[in-house]
Design a protein around this motif. Structure first.
Motif, PDB file in Angstrom:
ATOM      1  N   ARG A 219       0.970  -1.219   0.245  1.00  0.00           N
ATOM      2  CA  ARG A 219       0.212   0.078   0.084  1.00  0.00           C
ATOM      3  C   ARG A 219       0.738   1.262   0.597  1.00  0.00           C
ATOM      4  O   ARG A 219       1.666   1.424   0.873  1.00  0.00           O
ATOM      5  N   THR A 220       0.395   2.076  -0.750  1.00  0.00           N
ATOM      6  CA  THR A 220       1.477   3.630  -0.948  1.00  0.00           C
ATOM      7  C   THR A 220       0.369   4.371   0.368  1.00  0.00           C
ATOM      8  O   THR A 220       0.074   4.363   0.149  1.00  0.00           O
ATOM      9  N   ILE A 221       1.423   4.920   1.187  1.00  0.00           N
ATOM     10  CA  ILE A 221       0.898   6.131   1.517  1.00  0.00           C
ATOM     11  C   ILE A 221       1.576   7.206   1.094  1.00  0.00           C
ATOM     12  O   ILE A 221       2.757   7.951   1.425  1.00  0.00           O
ATOM     13  N   ALA A 222       0.230   7.939   0.823  1.00  0.00           N
ATOM     14  CA  ALA A 222       1.428   9.434  -0.571  1.00  0.00           C
ATOM     15  C   ALA A 222       1.889  10.255   0.374  1.00  0.00           C
ATOM     16  O   ALA A 222       1.298  10.759   1.587  1.00  0.00           O
ATOM     17  N   GLY A 223       2.984  10.675  -0.253  1.00  0.00           N
ATOM     18  CA  GLY A 223       4.267  11.353  -0.028  1.00  0.00           C
ATOM     19  C   GLY A 223       4.901  11.081   1.582  1.00  0.00           C
ATOM     20  O   GLY A 223       5.601  11.988   1.633  1.00  0.00           O
ATOM     21  N   VAL A 224       4.233   9.841   2.127  1.00  0.00           N
ATOM     22  CA  VAL A 224       5.263   9.592   2.921  1.00  0.00           C
ATOM     23  C   VAL A 224       6.018   8.429   2.808  1.00  0.00           C
ATOM     24  O   VAL A 224       7.493   7.718   2.782  1.00  0.00           O
ATOM     25  N   GLY A 225       5.175   7.035   2.612  1.00  0.00           N
ATOM     26  CA  GLY A 225       6.224   5.966   2.185  1.00  0.00           C
ATOM     27  C   GLY A 225       5.448   4.216   2.353  1.00  0.00           C
ATOM     28  O   GLY A 225       4.221   4.716   0.778  1.00  0.00           O
ATOM     29  N   TYR A 226       5.452   3.641   2.324  1.00  0.00           N
ATOM     30  CA  TYR A 226       4.255   2.233   2.431  1.00  0.00           C
ATOM     31  C   TYR A 226       4.019   1.003   3.129  1.00  0.00           C
ATOM     32  O   TYR A 226       5.486   1.424   4.496  1.00  0.00           O
ATOM     33  N   ARG A 227       4.212   0.431   3.053  1.00  0.00           N
ATOM     34  CA  ARG A 227       3.511  -0.964   4.279  1.00  0.00           C
ATOM     35  C   ARG A 227       2.752  -1.807   3.419  1.00  0.00           C
ATOM     36  O   ARG A 227       2.325  -2.269   2.510  1.00  0.00           O
ATOM     37  N   LEU A 228       3.051  -2.638   4.559  1.00  0.00           N
ATOM     38  CA  LEU A 228       2.136  -4.362   3.602  1.00  0.00           C
ATOM     39  C   LEU A 228       1.258  -3.706   4.371  1.00  0.00           C
ATOM     40  O   LEU A 228       1.327  -4.433   6.400  1.00  0.00           O
ATOM     41  N   ALA A 229       0.375  -4.834   3.958  1.00  0.00           N
ATOM     42  CA  ALA A 229      -1.044  -4.481   4.483  1.00  0.00           C
ATOM     43  C   ALA A 229      -1.702  -6.284   4.235  1.00  0.00           C
ATOM     44  O   ALA A 229      -2.018  -6.329   2.499  1.00  0.00           O
ATOM     45  N   ASP A 230      -2.582  -7.101   4.877  1.00  0.00           N
ATOM     46  CA  ASP A 230      -2.901  -7.602   4.234  1.00  0.00           C
ATOM     47  C   ASP A 230      -4.744  -8.023   4.763  1.00  0.00           C
ATOM     48  O   ASP A 230      -5.038  -8.871   5.849  1.00  0.00           O
ATOM     49  N   ASP A 231      -5.245  -6.799   4.390  1.00  0.00           N
ATOM     50  CA  ASP A 231      -6.783  -6.449   4.687  1.00  0.00           C
ATOM     51  C   ASP A 231      -8.028  -6.113   4.160  1.00  0.00           C
ATOM     52  O   ASP A 231      -7.281  -6.011   2.770  1.00  0.00           O
TER      53      ASP A 231
END
Ligand code: CA
Length: 231
Positions: A219-231
């Motif tokens: 997932r992209t967190i606009a302007g900040v970074g990225y995370r992995l999510a399984d939901d």
């Protein structure tokens, strides 16, 4: 025939055909998987596409010399893969140039194959020993931090060394966010490239990890970074 687990995956970059054959055969006999390139361009392409345990690199190569190949390996992938230089000249200056380019060890031609094997063995063990161990799982993803095998729903996903570093970072932190700055530091250390290289690495990562499957995990967190999510 029994299949023995390889001692490690090596890359030999050497333009002198006879020397290359001798080296590759000796290292294969010693139990390594060995890939081979006859010039710096091909060697660099292999080195950035795969994660080797050690690279045996001739200094005197046509087109791009060994020192430059080593510098580019370090700069492009930030790869920590050990590099053992082979050189025809034994002067202090040559030695220093090798270390300055990011090499880990140095062997002067002609050398005994036993010495090559011993030095490669030291580098491979040191490299593997320094890697974080264990298997991490996030949702359908699993990554072996030592062998760098990534799988989704049990299907192996092949990534570049940079892609693998990014996935290891995302999975270690999941479900927390990883900032773009943290990702750049992980890949390039304190010298990130000027271009927006991270974006293209993320693009390739998504193509391999998410695109073939039903739902996206990165997932992209606009302007900040990225995370992995399984939901
Ligand atoms: Ca040469």
């Amino acid at each position: 025939m029994t299949t023995k687990r390889p001692q490690g995956h090596l890359l030999v970059i050497e333009d002198h055909r006879d020397i290359a054959v001798t080296i590759c055969e000796a290292l294969e006999t010693a139990g390594y998987d060995v890939d081979y390139a006859a010039n710096g361009v091909a060697g660099l392409a292999l080195a950035t596409a795969h994660d080797f345990d050690t690279i045996v690199l001739d200094v005197g190569l046509p087109r791009i010399d060994g020192l430059d190949v080593c510098r580019r390996i370090r700069a492009q992938a930030g790869a920590q893969t050990p590099v053992l230089f082979l050189t025809a000249r034994d002067t202090l200056q040559d030695k220093l140039a090798g270390f300055d380019a990011g090499g880990d060890d140095y062997l002067v031609k002609p050398f005994a194959l036993e010495e090559l094997e011993a030095r490669v063995g030291v580098l491979v063990r040191r490299y593997r020993g320094a890697l974080p161990r264990g298997v991490l799982s996030v949702g359908p993803l699993s990554i072996d931090l030592q062998t760098h095998r990534l799988a989704r729903d049990g299907v192996e996903i092949r990534l570049s060394p940079v892609g693998m570093k990014l996935m290891a970072l995302l999975m270690t932190r999941a479900p927390a966010l990883v900032t773009r700055a943290d990702m750049e530091r992980e890949i390039w250390g304190d010298r990130p490239p000027d271009s927006d290289a991270l974006r293209s690495h993320l693009y390739s990562l998504r193509k391999a990890v998410d695109k073939p499957f039903e739902r996206a995990l990165i997932r992209t967190i606009a302007g900040v970074g990225y995370r992995l999510a399984d939901d």
